[in-house]
Design a protein around this motif. Structure first.
Motif, PDB file in Angstrom:
ATOM      1  N   LEU A  23       0.849  -1.069   0.082  1.00 37.61           N
ATOM      2  CA  LEU A  23      -0.042   0.034  -0.043  1.00 37.61           C
ATOM      3  C   LEU A  23       0.857   1.255   0.042  1.00 37.61           C
ATOM      4  CD1 LEU A  23      -2.783  -0.972   2.566  1.00 37.61           C
ATOM      5  CD2 LEU A  23      -2.905  -0.994   0.019  1.00 37.61           C
ATOM      6  N   ARG A  24       2.226   1.280   0.329  1.00 40.30           N
ATOM      7  CA  ARG A  24       2.956   2.436   0.319  1.00 40.30           C
ATOM      8  C   ARG A  24       3.229   3.335  -0.934  1.00 40.30           C
ATOM      9  NH1 ARG A  24       8.474   1.121   3.057  1.00 40.30           N
ATOM     10  NH2 ARG A  24       7.204   0.577   4.588  1.00 40.30           N
ATOM     11  N   PRO A  25       2.956   2.664  -2.063  1.00 36.85           N
ATOM     12  CA  PRO A  25       3.106   3.508  -3.118  1.00 36.85           C
ATOM     13  C   PRO A  25       1.882   4.252  -3.394  1.00 36.85           C
ATOM     14  CG  PRO A  25       4.044   1.212  -3.908  1.00 36.85           C
ATOM     15  CD  PRO A  25       3.149   1.158  -2.246  1.00 36.85           C
ATOM     16  N   TYR A  26       0.660   3.831  -2.907  1.00 34.17           N
ATOM     17  CA  TYR A  26      -0.595   4.692  -3.137  1.00 34.17           C
ATOM     18  C   TYR A  26      -0.575   5.978  -2.247  1.00 34.17           C
ATOM     19  CZ  TYR A  26      -1.874   0.224  -5.456  1.00 34.17           C
ATOM     20  OH  TYR A  26      -1.919  -0.734  -6.280  1.00 34.17           O
ATOM     21  N   PHE A  27       0.337   6.190  -1.056  1.00 33.57           N
ATOM     22  CA  PHE A  27       0.292   7.257  -0.389  1.00 33.57           C
ATOM     23  C   PHE A  27       1.707   7.761  -0.238  1.00 33.57           C
ATOM     24  CE2 PHE A  27      -2.867   4.075   1.370  1.00 33.57           C
ATOM     25  CZ  PHE A  27      -3.804   4.818   1.548  1.00 33.57           C
ATOM     26  N   ASP A  28       2.631   7.376  -1.259  1.00 29.66           N
ATOM     27  CA  ASP A  28       3.735   8.049  -1.214  1.00 29.66           C
ATOM     28  C   ASP A  28       3.681   9.430  -2.116  1.00 29.66           C
ATOM     29  OD1 ASP A  28       6.377   8.835  -1.067  1.00 29.66           O
ATOM     30  OD2 ASP A  28       7.138   7.112  -2.281  1.00 29.66           O
ATOM     31  N   VAL A  29       3.173  10.653  -1.590  1.00 31.55           N
ATOM     32  CA  VAL A  29       2.958  11.756  -2.529  1.00 31.55           C
ATOM     33  C   VAL A  29       3.521  12.785  -1.771  1.00 31.55           C
ATOM     34  CG1 VAL A  29       0.826  12.010  -1.452  1.00 31.55           C
ATOM     35  CG2 VAL A  29       1.275  13.060  -3.825  1.00 31.55           C
ATOM     36  N   GLU A  30       4.046  14.019  -2.264  1.00 35.85           N
ATOM     37  CA  GLU A  30       4.489  15.198  -1.596  1.00 35.85           C
ATOM     38  C   GLU A  30       3.400  15.978  -1.682  1.00 35.85           C
ATOM     39  OE1 GLU A  30       7.517  15.573  -0.497  1.00 35.85           O
ATOM     40  OE2 GLU A  30       8.230  13.755  -1.380  1.00 35.85           O
ATOM     41  N   PRO A  31       3.316  16.911  -0.269  1.00 34.01           N
ATOM     42  CA  PRO A  31       2.291  18.036  -0.052  1.00 34.01           C
ATOM     43  C   PRO A  31       1.991  18.886  -1.419  1.00 34.01           C
ATOM     44  CG  PRO A  31       3.770  17.609   1.866  1.00 34.01           C
ATOM     45  CD  PRO A  31       4.351  16.989   0.874  1.00 34.01           C
ATOM     46  N   VAL A  32       3.353  19.318  -2.198  1.00 35.31           N
ATOM     47  CA  VAL A  32       3.322  19.992  -3.162  1.00 35.31           C
ATOM     48  C   VAL A  32       2.193  19.393  -4.383  1.00 35.31           C
ATOM     49  CG1 VAL A  32       4.416  21.308  -5.071  1.00 35.31           C
ATOM     50  CG2 VAL A  32       5.144  21.041  -2.713  1.00 35.31           C
ATOM     51  N   GLN A  33       2.307  18.059  -4.510  1.00 34.32           N
ATOM     52  CA  GLN A  33       1.537  17.154  -5.523  1.00 34.32           C
ATOM     53  C   GLN A  33       0.108  17.367  -5.270  1.00 34.32           C
ATOM     54  OE1 GLN A  33       3.725  13.384  -5.704  1.00 34.32           O
ATOM     55  NE2 GLN A  33       5.120  14.446  -7.068  1.00 34.32           N
ATOM     56  N   VAL A  34      -0.163  17.220  -3.979  1.00 36.09           N
ATOM     57  CA  VAL A  34      -1.556  17.087  -3.272  1.00 36.09           C
ATOM     58  C   VAL A  34      -2.268  18.587  -3.656  1.00 36.09           C
ATOM     59  CG1 VAL A  34      -3.017  16.708  -1.364  1.00 36.09           C
ATOM     60  CG2 VAL A  34      -1.089  15.314  -1.904  1.00 36.09           C
ATOM     61  N   ARG A  35      -1.466  19.452  -3.455  1.00 36.63           N
ATOM     62  CA  ARG A  35      -2.127  21.082  -3.643  1.00 36.63           C
ATOM     63  C   ARG A  35      -2.290  21.134  -5.139  1.00 36.63           C
ATOM     64  NH1 ARG A  35       1.784  25.688  -1.874  1.00 36.63           N
ATOM     65  NH2 ARG A  35       3.195  24.444  -3.714  1.00 36.63           N
ATOM     66  N   ALA A  36      -1.403  20.680  -5.919  1.00 38.49           N
ATOM     67  CA  ALA A  36      -1.668  20.851  -7.395  1.00 38.49           C
ATOM     68  C   ALA A  36      -2.694  20.067  -7.894  1.00 38.49           C
ATOM     69  CB  ALA A  36      -0.454  20.399  -7.898  1.00 38.49           C
ATOM     70  N   ARG A  37      -3.083  18.877  -7.287  1.00 38.99           N
ATOM     71  CA  ARG A  37      -4.049  18.024  -7.783  1.00 38.99           C
ATOM     72  C   ARG A  37      -5.244  18.637  -7.302  1.00 38.99           C
ATOM     73  NH1 ARG A  37      -0.680  12.600  -6.678  1.00 38.99           N
ATOM     74  NH2 ARG A  37       0.579  12.471  -8.736  1.00 38.99           N
ATOM     75  N   LEU A  38      -5.298  19.202  -5.932  1.00 39.44           N
ATOM     76  CA  LEU A  38      -6.590  19.825  -5.611  1.00 39.44           C
ATOM     77  C   LEU A  38      -7.044  21.006  -6.559  1.00 39.44           C
ATOM     78  CD1 LEU A  38      -5.931  20.070  -1.595  1.00 39.44           C
ATOM     79  CD2 LEU A  38      -7.654  18.317  -2.989  1.00 39.44           C
ATOM     80  N   LEU A  39      -6.099  21.808  -7.023  1.00 41.22           N
ATOM     81  CA  LEU A  39      -6.588  22.870  -7.846  1.00 41.22           C
ATOM     82  C   LEU A  39      -7.025  22.282  -9.210  1.00 41.22           C
ATOM     83  CD1 LEU A  39      -3.521  25.452  -7.158  1.00 41.22           C
ATOM     84  CD2 LEU A  39      -5.822  25.631  -6.162  1.00 41.22           C
ATOM     85  N   GLU A  40      -6.188  21.260  -9.796  1.00 40.75           N
ATOM     86  CA  GLU A  40      -6.666  20.825 -10.892  1.00 40.75           C
ATOM     87  C   GLU A  40      -8.152  19.875 -10.861  1.00 40.75           C
ATOM     88  OE1 GLU A  40      -3.709  17.944 -11.897  1.00 40.75           O
ATOM     89  OE2 GLU A  40      -2.138  19.501 -12.296  1.00 40.75           O
ATOM     90  N   SER A  41      -8.369  19.557  -9.773  1.00 37.11           N
ATOM     91  CA  SER A  41      -9.844  19.057  -9.633  1.00 37.11           C
ATOM     92  C   SER A  41     -10.842  20.205  -9.832  1.00 37.11           C
ATOM     93  CB  SER A  41      -9.977  18.471  -8.253  1.00 37.11           C
ATOM     94  OG  SER A  41     -10.133  19.411  -7.267  1.00 37.11           O
TER      95      SER A  41
END
Length: 246
Positions: A23-41
C-alpha cells in the motif's frame, strides 16, 4: 518448539510488513503534488481526444473524505440539532466513506461494462479529489446560511469538480452511448450527494437518533431544593451573631 514459535512470529511480522509495503506507493506523495491536484480538480479538461492522466494515489482523496467528515460534524454542531449521549462521528464516517467506496465501486463496474480505460485505484482517486468542491461548498454554506448562496456554490464549485471528472471519463471512454451513460450517472450521483448533505443529512441523522435513543427528551433543568420558611427574627438573630463573631 521455541524455534518454531519464533519462526512463525517472524514470518507473520514479515508478511504484515509486506502487505503494508504493497500500500505504500499509493500514499507516497508530496504535499506540493496534493495541492496541485486539488487545484486541478476544479479545472475541467479541454482536450478529450486522448486519455487524460489520473493520479494513482489515495492520500489526497482519503484526507478529503476525513475533511468532509469534520465539516459534517461542524455543521451538525452549528445547527439546532440536539445531541443526546452520543457522537455523530460514526454516522458521518459511514456516510462519507460509504459514498466514496460505494460509488467508486459502482462506477468502476459501469466503466467495465462501457469499456472505459480506468482502474479501481484511479476511480477512487478521481472521485476522492472530486469531493474537494463538496468540502468548499458545505464549509461556506454551513457558516453562511443562505439558500441562494448554496445554489450558487452548488452550480459553480460543485459543477466545476463534476465537469472535471466527466471530462476525464469522456477522454477514457469510446462511444457516444457509453459516454452518455457513464458520465450522466456520475454527474447525477455527485451533484445529488451534495444536495443530500446540505438539505437531508441532518434530518436523516435526527431520525436515526430518535430511533436508537427514543423520542426527544427535554433538557435537564436544575430544580431548587425545598427550603423551609424561616422567620425574620431568626434571620436577624443569625446575622447579628455572625457580625459579632467577625
Amino acid at each position: 518448539q521455541m524455534w518454531q514459535v519464533g519462526k512463525r512470529q517472524a514470518s507473520r511480522a514479515f508478511s504484515l510488513y509486506a502487505n503494508i509495503d504493497i500500500l505504500r506507493p499509493y500514499f507516497d506523495v508530496e504535499p506540493v503534488q496534493v495541492r496541485a491536484r486539488l487545484l486541478e480538480s476544479m479545472i475541467p479538461v479541454k482536450m478529450i481526444n486522448f486519455p487524460q492522466k489520473i493520479a494513482g494515489e489515495l492520500y489526497g482523496p482519503l484526507m478529503l473524505v476525513f475533511t468532509l467528515v469534520a465539516i459534517l460534524l461542524h455543521g451538525m454542531k452549528t445547527s439546532d440539532t440536539i445531541i443526546r449521549e452520543g457522537t455523530l462521528m460514526g454516522t458521518a464516517i459511514g456516510t462519507c466513506f460509504g459514498y466514496w467506496l460505494g460509488v467508486s465501486s459502482f462506477m468502476y463496474f459501469l466503466a467495465y461494462l462501457c469499456n472505459a480505460q480506468i482502474t479501481m485505484v484511479q476511480m477512487l482517486s478521481l472521485l476522492g479529489y472530486g469531493l474537494f468542491g463538496h468540502c468548499i461548498t458545505l464549509f461556506v454554506t454551513y457558516n453562511i446560511h443562505f439558500h441562494s448562496l448554496f445554489y450558487i456554490f452548488w452550480l459553480v464549485v460543485g459543477g466545476l469538480s463534476t465537469l472535471r471528472m466527466v471530462a476525464v471519463l469522456v477522454s477514457r471512454t469510446v462511444g457516444h452511448t457509453q459516454r452518455l451513460i457513464l458520465c450522466g450517472t456520475l454527474a447525477a450521483l455527485h451533484m445529488l450527494f451534495l444536495l443530500y448533505l446540505h438539505f437531508a443529512y441532518h434530518k436523516v441523522v435526527e431520525g436515526i437518533l430518535d430511533t436508537l435513543e427514543g423520542p426527544n427528551m427535554p433538557p435537564f433543568q436544575r430544580v431548587a431544593r425545598d427550603i423551609p420558611v424561616v422567620s425574620n427574627a431568626v434571620l436577624n438573630t443569625t446575622a447579628k451573631t455572625i457580625a459579632l463573631t467577625l
